[in-house]
Design an enzyme around this catalytic site. Structure first.
Site, PDB file in Angstrom:
ATOM      1  N   HIS A  79     -41.592  14.342  25.350  1.00 30.04           N
ATOM      2  CA  HIS A  79     -42.145  15.115  24.232  1.00 30.04           C
ATOM      3  C   HIS A  79     -41.108  15.223  23.112  1.00 30.04           C
ATOM      4  O   HIS A  79     -41.440  15.133  21.925  1.00 30.04           O
ATOM      5  CB  HIS A  79     -42.542  16.501  24.756  1.00 30.04           C
ATOM      6  CG  HIS A  79     -43.546  17.208  23.917  1.00 30.04           C
ATOM      7  ND1 HIS A  79     -43.960  18.494  24.191  1.00 30.04           N
ATOM      8  CD2 HIS A  79     -44.228  16.850  22.796  1.00 30.04           C
ATOM      9  CE1 HIS A  79     -44.846  18.882  23.293  1.00 30.04           C
ATOM     10  NE2 HIS A  79     -45.025  17.899  22.440  1.00 30.04           N
ATOM     11  N   HIS A 121     -41.209  16.160  35.978  1.00 19.23           N
ATOM     12  CA  HIS A 121     -41.609  17.282  35.122  1.00 19.23           C
ATOM     13  C   HIS A 121     -40.665  17.406  33.924  1.00 19.23           C
ATOM     14  O   HIS A 121     -41.108  17.436  32.762  1.00 19.23           O
ATOM     15  CB  HIS A 121     -41.596  18.574  35.946  1.00 19.23           C
ATOM     16  CG  HIS A 121     -41.953  19.804  35.170  1.00 19.23           C
ATOM     17  ND1 HIS A 121     -43.189  20.407  35.244  1.00 19.23           N
ATOM     18  CD2 HIS A 121     -41.223  20.564  34.291  1.00 19.23           C
ATOM     19  CE1 HIS A 121     -43.213  21.468  34.447  1.00 19.23           C
ATOM     20  NE2 HIS A 121     -42.036  21.587  33.869  1.00 19.23           N
ATOM     21  N   GLU A 122     -39.367  17.491  34.203  1.00 20.92           N
ATOM     22  CA  GLU A 122     -38.404  17.658  33.104  1.00 20.92           C
ATOM     23  C   GLU A 122     -38.383  16.427  32.203  1.00 20.92           C
ATOM     24  O   GLU A 122     -38.193  16.535  30.994  1.00 20.92           O
ATOM     25  CB  GLU A 122     -37.008  17.962  33.657  1.00 20.92           C
ATOM     26  CG  GLU A 122     -36.901  19.254  34.446  1.00 20.92           C
ATOM     27  CD  GLU A 122     -37.454  20.470  33.715  1.00 20.92           C
ATOM     28  OE1 GLU A 122     -37.421  20.495  32.473  1.00 20.92           O
ATOM     29  OE2 GLU A 122     -37.940  21.402  34.382  1.00 20.92           O
ATOM     30  N   HIS A 164     -41.075  16.690  29.641  1.00 24.05           N
ATOM     31  CA  HIS A 164     -40.599  17.465  28.482  1.00 24.05           C
ATOM     32  C   HIS A 164     -39.724  16.578  27.590  1.00 24.05           C
ATOM     33  O   HIS A 164     -39.821  16.613  26.355  1.00 24.05           O
ATOM     34  CB  HIS A 164     -39.747  18.647  28.951  1.00 24.05           C
ATOM     35  CG  HIS A 164     -40.516  19.827  29.437  1.00 24.05           C
ATOM     36  ND1 HIS A 164     -41.532  20.419  28.711  1.00 24.05           N
ATOM     37  CD2 HIS A 164     -40.380  20.578  30.570  1.00 24.05           C
ATOM     38  CE1 HIS A 164     -41.998  21.463  29.383  1.00 24.05           C
ATOM     39  NE2 HIS A 164     -41.326  21.575  30.511  1.00 24.05           N
TER      40      HIS A 164
END
Length: 677
Positions: free
Chosen positions: A473, A466-467, A470
């Site tokens: 991105h 998940h991190e 990010h």
């Protein structure tokens, strides 16, 4: 001779090892002075306002200040102490004043407004047009149209809010650090796996105590709640966890909560909005509180029957197993784990040997390489703020630098709980150079012990992915302007890249690349992968209800006038009425440690996790159509979403990727709340 301040020297990577606490305040004060000079150049110019001499100049004004403050506030989250916390309380109002000096400067606003009103004749690119809109709204939404008295009132509100938010976070961290469950009898450890016992023994040794110590940090708290047979000790630990900021002492957060929500509401009213949620959601995909509430009600309608059925099944199971007459919150993880083991013959202890931290890190790197052609090479010359922090140079297939990546994985006393991605340097283009970003993820994973390395639970594996989503991105950003680069997107869109990457954790083709037994080297067997997939929707109804309850609580604080609220606990109980399954615990209060909305940026935005789940489930269905490592699909996602930041409205970007808007059916199918296609 005056000591040179490393923060005021020219640097590319943050000079962590040269920075002393005493450097921060003078560096920030000097950087503010230089930023003010940048602003004065814009306002003092006699030339007619243009996009370049006003909007673009404003975008790059104070660039040095942005770098310094990003370092300071990241350190305050990841490696803080009392001195840094005290500094944060001093520095925050100074920065708030500076920000307000800019957005309430009438000359600067008139220049930006002149460009904005003339925008149709300027032949701007999409990105330039977005930046202009953003800058104009920044003034408008922050009081540029208020009179002098109202502007001063807004300044005071912002300063108070910044201070209260910091104080809230400091109290939560202090509460987390001060509690320990000290066990001296081995029989009280019954049910706990070896790794949890060893970690607790090490923690006790660090504190010069005999026996075992468990605390409120997740790697210690979660295994105890999931495996400890002693119901009395689970209750003690659960109540301690749920009572953070709710003890009626110097760390009590109830007054902070009430002041924060009331001041936020006052600020929104001053700016012409009915509530704080109306103010925040104007710049979100969801647009209005009504749409958010409608969205959550639709999911609640689908999830609640499933959640109630799951809860009653769990209650019956606990009754049959241990004659538990009433299921309590401290029973939830324990009996869920037991039931999961019975239904799927699977538990985290079976999986953990296949998820040694370094292997999972390699795994997420391999996934990024197969999808986006990225390479990660560990480097040691970049300075770090703690010896545990790892740094990697990220390059593309041609060897060109993409980003510098920092990773910080284990809990410490100076680190706040949870997991997050952040940035030390944004990506942007200036003077013909594409400045590459410096991105960091910070987590609180199980530490290695004397007997075994850091072995992650499956939940920790999905958190890392998940991190890292990010982080991608941020890393793959390719825009001109820093304020719309990377994760600078609408808040209910920012979770799409993170949540979509979690899907690879459940896929055989991905797991086989990195999930190998840390002792034997055996690749994770197919039957375990199938069990992971089969159990993926286990208690999904209850999990959805839990997430919705947090979103509902958030909106209850921010989408109505809070002036009549004087009892935080009573307000919270009312907000939870439609989602409550377990009996209420009088000693506990969630709001007093709900850092996402009272310290982080999720106020009137917690719903965005579920909102983004709709997007990510829909997006991943697109990936599965052509294979999860299909480079063409990945490139399309990179070009339309990951690289674009906030250059266009997120719905435009998503439709460009997917060819249509996302509908909730994909999420409901994945959650097992609708039949599969």
């Amino acid at each position: 001779m005056t000591e040179r301040n490393p923060l005021l020297e020219k640097f590319d990577t943050a000079p962590f090892m040269k920075i002393k606490t005493g450097h921060y305040k003078p560096a920030i004060e000097e950087a503010i002075r230089r930023a003010q000079q940048d602003i004065e150049q814009i306002t003092a110019s006699s030339a007619a306002p243009t996009f370049e001499n006003t909007v673009e100049a404003l975008e790059f004004a104070g660039e040095q200040l942005d770098r310094i403050t990003s370092i300071f506030f990241n350190i305050n989250s990841a490696e803080t102490n009392e001195e840094i916390q005290k500094l944060a309380q001093e520095i925050s109002p100074v920065l708030t004043d500076f920000k307000n000096d800019i957005i309430q400067d009438p000359v600067l606003f008139q220049k930006v407004k002149a460009v904005y009103e003339n925008k149709d004749s300027l032949n701007l690119s999409i990105e330039q047009s977005t930046l202009l809109d953003k800058k104009y709204k920044m003034f408008k939404r922050n009081g540029a149209n208020l009179d002098a008295g109202q502007k001063q009132e807004l300044r005071e509100l912002d300063k108070k809010l910044a201070s209260l938010s910091l104080n809230f976070g400091e109290n939560v961290l202090a509460e987390t650090n001060r509690y320990e469950l000290h066990i001296t009898r081995e029989e009280d450890l019954e049910g706990l796996p070896k790794g949890a016992r060893t970690a607790a023994k090490m923690l006790a040794k660090e504190k010069n105590k005999e026996g075992w110590i468990f605390n409120l940090h997740y790697p210690s708290y979660i295994p105890f709640m999931k495996y400890a047979k002693s119901r009395a000790l689970r209750k003690e630990l659960a109540i301690a966890f749920g009572a953070k900021g709710f003890h009626g002492d110097e760390l009590d957060n109830r007054e902070n909560v009430l002041q924060i929500v009331k001041l936020r509401h006052k600020k929104a009213n001053l700016l012409g909005y009915p509530t704080y949620a109306h103010f925040k959601l104007e710049e979100r995909m969801a647009e209005t509180p009504e749409k958010v509430n409608s969205f959550m009600e639709e999911l609640l309608e689908k999830a609640k029957p499933a959640a109630e059925k799951e809860f009653h099944e769990l209650e019956s199971f606990a009754q049959d197993l241990d004659q538990i007459d009433r299921l309590e919150k401290w029973d939830a993880a324990y009996y869920s784990e037991k039931l999961k083991q019975k239904l799927f013959d699977l538990d985290d202890e079976q999986l953990k040997p296949y998820f040694e931290l370094n292997n999972v890190i390699k795994g997420v790197f391999i996934v990024a390489e197969k999808l986006y052609g990225l390479n990660f090479q560990q480097v040691f010359e970049a300075e770090t703020y703690h010896p545990e922090v790892q740094t990697y140079l990220v390059t593309d297939e041609e060897g060109k630098e993409i980003a510098l990546f920092y990773a910080d994985f284990h809990p410490r006393e100076g680190k706040r709980g949870g997991a997050w991605m952040t940035s030390y340097k944004s990506q942007y283009r200036q003077k013909g150079k594409n400045e590459r970003p410096h991105i960091s993820i910070v987590c609180n994973f199980t530490k290695p012990t004397d007997e075994e390395p850091s072995l992650l639970t499956f939940n920790e594996v999905t958190t890392l992915f998940h991190e890292f989503g990010h982080a991608l991105h941020g890393m793959l950003a390719d825009t001109i302007y820093p304020s719309i680069s990377g994760t600078n997107v609408f808040w209910d869109f920012v979770e799409l890249p993170s949540q979509v990457l979690e899907n690879w954790c459940y896929e055989k083709d991905a797991l086989k690349l990195f999930a190998t037994h840390y002792e034997t080297g055996e690749v994770i067997p197919d039957d375990l992968i199938q069990k992971i997939k089969d159990s993926a929707t286990f208690h999904e109804g209850m999990a959805t209800l839990r997430q919705l309850s947090f979103g509902i609580l958030d909106m209850s604080w921010h989408s109505k006038d809070p002036s009549g609220i004087d009892d935080v606990k009573a307000h919270e109980e009312k907000a939870f009425e439609t989602t409550q399954l377990y009996p209420e615990v009088k000693e506990n209060c969630m709001s007093t440690s709900f850092s996402h909305i009272f310290q982080g940026g999720y106020a009137a935005g917690y719903y965005s996790y579920k909102w983004a789940e709709v997007l990510d489930a829909d997006a991943f269905e697109f990936f599965t159509e052509n294979g999860i490592f299909d480079r063409e699909t990945a490139n399309k996602f990179r070009e339309t979403v990951l690289s674009q930041g906030g250059t266009e409205h997120p719905l435009t970007l998503y439709k460009r990727f997917r060819g249509k808007e996302a509908a909730p059916e994909a999420l409901l199918r994945r959650a097992g709340l609708l039949p599969k296609k």
